[in-house]
Design a protein around this motif. Structure first.
Motif, mmCIF file in Angstrom:
data_model
loop_
_atom_site.group_PDB
_atom_site.id
_atom_site.type_symbol
_atom_site.label_atom_id
_atom_site.label_comp_id
_atom_site.label_asym_id
_atom_site.label_seq_id
_atom_site.Cartn_x
_atom_site.Cartn_y
_atom_site.Cartn_z
ATOM 1 N N VAL A 81 0.833 -1.207 0.000
ATOM 2 C CA VAL A 81 0.000 0.000 0.000
ATOM 3 C C VAL A 81 0.866 1.255 0.000
ATOM 4 O O VAL A 81 0.612 2.212 -0.741
ATOM 5 C CB VAL A 81 -0.946 -0.009 1.214
ATOM 6 C CG1 VAL A 81 -1.611 1.359 1.396
ATOM 7 C CG2 VAL A 81 -2.013 -1.086 1.036
ATOM 8 N N ARG A 82 1.914 1.267 0.812
ATOM 9 C CA ARG A 82 2.789 2.438 0.877
ATOM 10 C C ARG A 82 3.542 2.638 -0.449
ATOM 11 O O ARG A 82 3.828 3.774 -0.838
ATOM 12 C CB ARG A 82 3.789 2.297 2.022
ATOM 13 C CG ARG A 82 3.165 2.119 3.405
ATOM 14 C CD ARG A 82 2.313 3.302 3.799
ATOM 15 N NE ARG A 82 1.709 3.084 5.126
ATOM 16 C CZ ARG A 82 0.413 3.134 5.373
ATOM 17 N NH1 ARG A 82 -0.449 3.408 4.393
ATOM 18 N NH2 ARG A 82 -0.059 2.915 6.594
ATOM 19 N N SER A 83 3.855 1.528 -1.150
ATOM 20 C CA SER A 83 4.577 1.655 -2.424
ATOM 21 C C SER A 83 3.744 2.376 -3.475
ATOM 22 O O SER A 83 4.291 2.966 -4.406
ATOM 23 C CB SER A 83 4.987 0.276 -2.949
ATOM 24 O OG SER A 83 3.871 -0.455 -3.428
ATOM 25 N N PHE A 84 2.433 2.343 -3.319
ATOM 26 C CA PHE A 84 1.544 3.068 -4.229
ATOM 27 C C PHE A 84 1.291 4.499 -3.760
ATOM 28 O O PHE A 84 0.635 5.274 -4.450
ATOM 29 C CB PHE A 84 0.207 2.334 -4.365
ATOM 30 C CG PHE A 84 0.258 1.137 -5.284
ATOM 31 C CD1 PHE A 84 0.015 1.273 -6.636
ATOM 32 C CD2 PHE A 84 0.557 -0.121 -4.783
ATOM 33 C CE1 PHE A 84 0.054 0.184 -7.484
ATOM 34 C CE2 PHE A 84 0.601 -1.230 -5.614
ATOM 35 C CZ PHE A 84 0.356 -1.079 -6.972
ATOM 36 N N GLY A 85 1.780 4.827 -2.580
ATOM 37 C CA GLY A 85 1.630 6.182 -2.077
ATOM 38 C C GLY A 85 0.323 6.458 -1.363
ATOM 39 O O GLY A 85 0.020 7.621 -1.050
#
Length: 268
Positions: A81-85
């Motif tokens: 999720v964090r990798s997608f911002g």
């Protein structure tokens, strides 16, 4: 709390399968969803975050709490999720069947491919019922492995699918739980329960589904239970190989595969 037995294991290959599955089925699984800004969504059993990313993208102004019993999967979900911002998701370690979730805290609860792995789905749904605000809604999506039919029909192919179903029963789950959603939801108090079949039919006129569903989702799901089937004495390498080959036969120009998911919507 400890991680539950999971027939497919927690390896990289299964994580990738779950992501491919969510991407291929987004149009089917998330049709007609519409949540306004500020909606509190509880994603019960987020796994590797495959559905979490979709929820965060589709409802960027909603506040999402994603919980799972597996610390391994929670870490993967948060990283994905964090990798997608996306910043509208909070993660929490929780056992749906025994953890007291904040009462009447969610406007909507989303459960996808979770109940089939839980020994006590009734207890999990009762906990989720308490966590839902009066008037709130719930979406539950599950597969039903027994719904699979294929051409050419093959006892060998049926064998490997039945191994998966049996392994889930032995681990306390139910690979055929899709057909039980209506009684499960009504028994714990949900109202206005509507269950809709979400079938996937694949033949040579849908080459994207031949690869995207038959090979990368259905056969990959069955194949992921290979070692567990051997350990349980349900199959052996020769018989298993024959069964997987028979499933792959459905990918040829004259082959077909049908599988049904079930999607339930209800309110409190």
């Amino acid at each position: 709390m400890t991680e539950q037995k999971y027939v497919h294991g927690y390896g990289k290959e299964d994580s990738e399968r779950l992501v491919k599955q969510s991407e291929a089925l987004e149009g089917i699984l998330h049709a007609e969803e519409d949540f306004p800004a500020g909606t509190q969504i509880l994603e019960a059993g987020c796994g590797v975050g495959a559905q979490t990313v979709i929820l965060a993208h589709r409802f960027p102004e909603a506040e999402i709490l994603s919980v799972d019993i597996s610390e391994t999967y929670l870490a993967q979900a948060e990283e994905r999720v964090r990798s997608f911002g996306y910043t509208n998701v909070t993660f929490r370690h929780a056992d749906l069947a025994s953890t007291d979730l904040p009462p009447e805290s969610a406007d909507h609860i989303f459960v996808c491919f979770v109940l089939e792995h839980i020994p006590e789905p009734e207890a999990a749904l009762a906990n989720l019922y308490r966590a839902l605000r009066p008037g709130g809604s719930v979406t539950v999506i599950e597969g039903d492995h027994g719904s699979a039919i294929f051409h050419p029909e093959s006892p060998a192919a049926r064998h490997v699918v039945d191994c998966l179903i049996e392994l889930q029963y032995r681990s306390g789950g139910d690979g055929n739980i899709g057909r039980r959603l209506y009684p499960l939801l009504t028994d714990v108090g949900f109202a206005e329960v509507i269950v809709t079949p979400a079938p996937v039919y694949v033949d040579a006129s849908h080459p994207d589904l031949v690869e995207g569903f038959t090979e990368k989702i259905f056969i990959a799901m069955v194949e992921a239970s290979r070692e567990a089937a051997f350990r349980a004495g349900l199959s052996d390498p020769a018989r298993w190989g024959e069964g997987i080959a028979a499933l792959r036969r459905t990918m040829e120009p004259d082959g077909t595969l049908y599988y049904s998911f079930f999607k339930a919507n209800a309110v409190k």
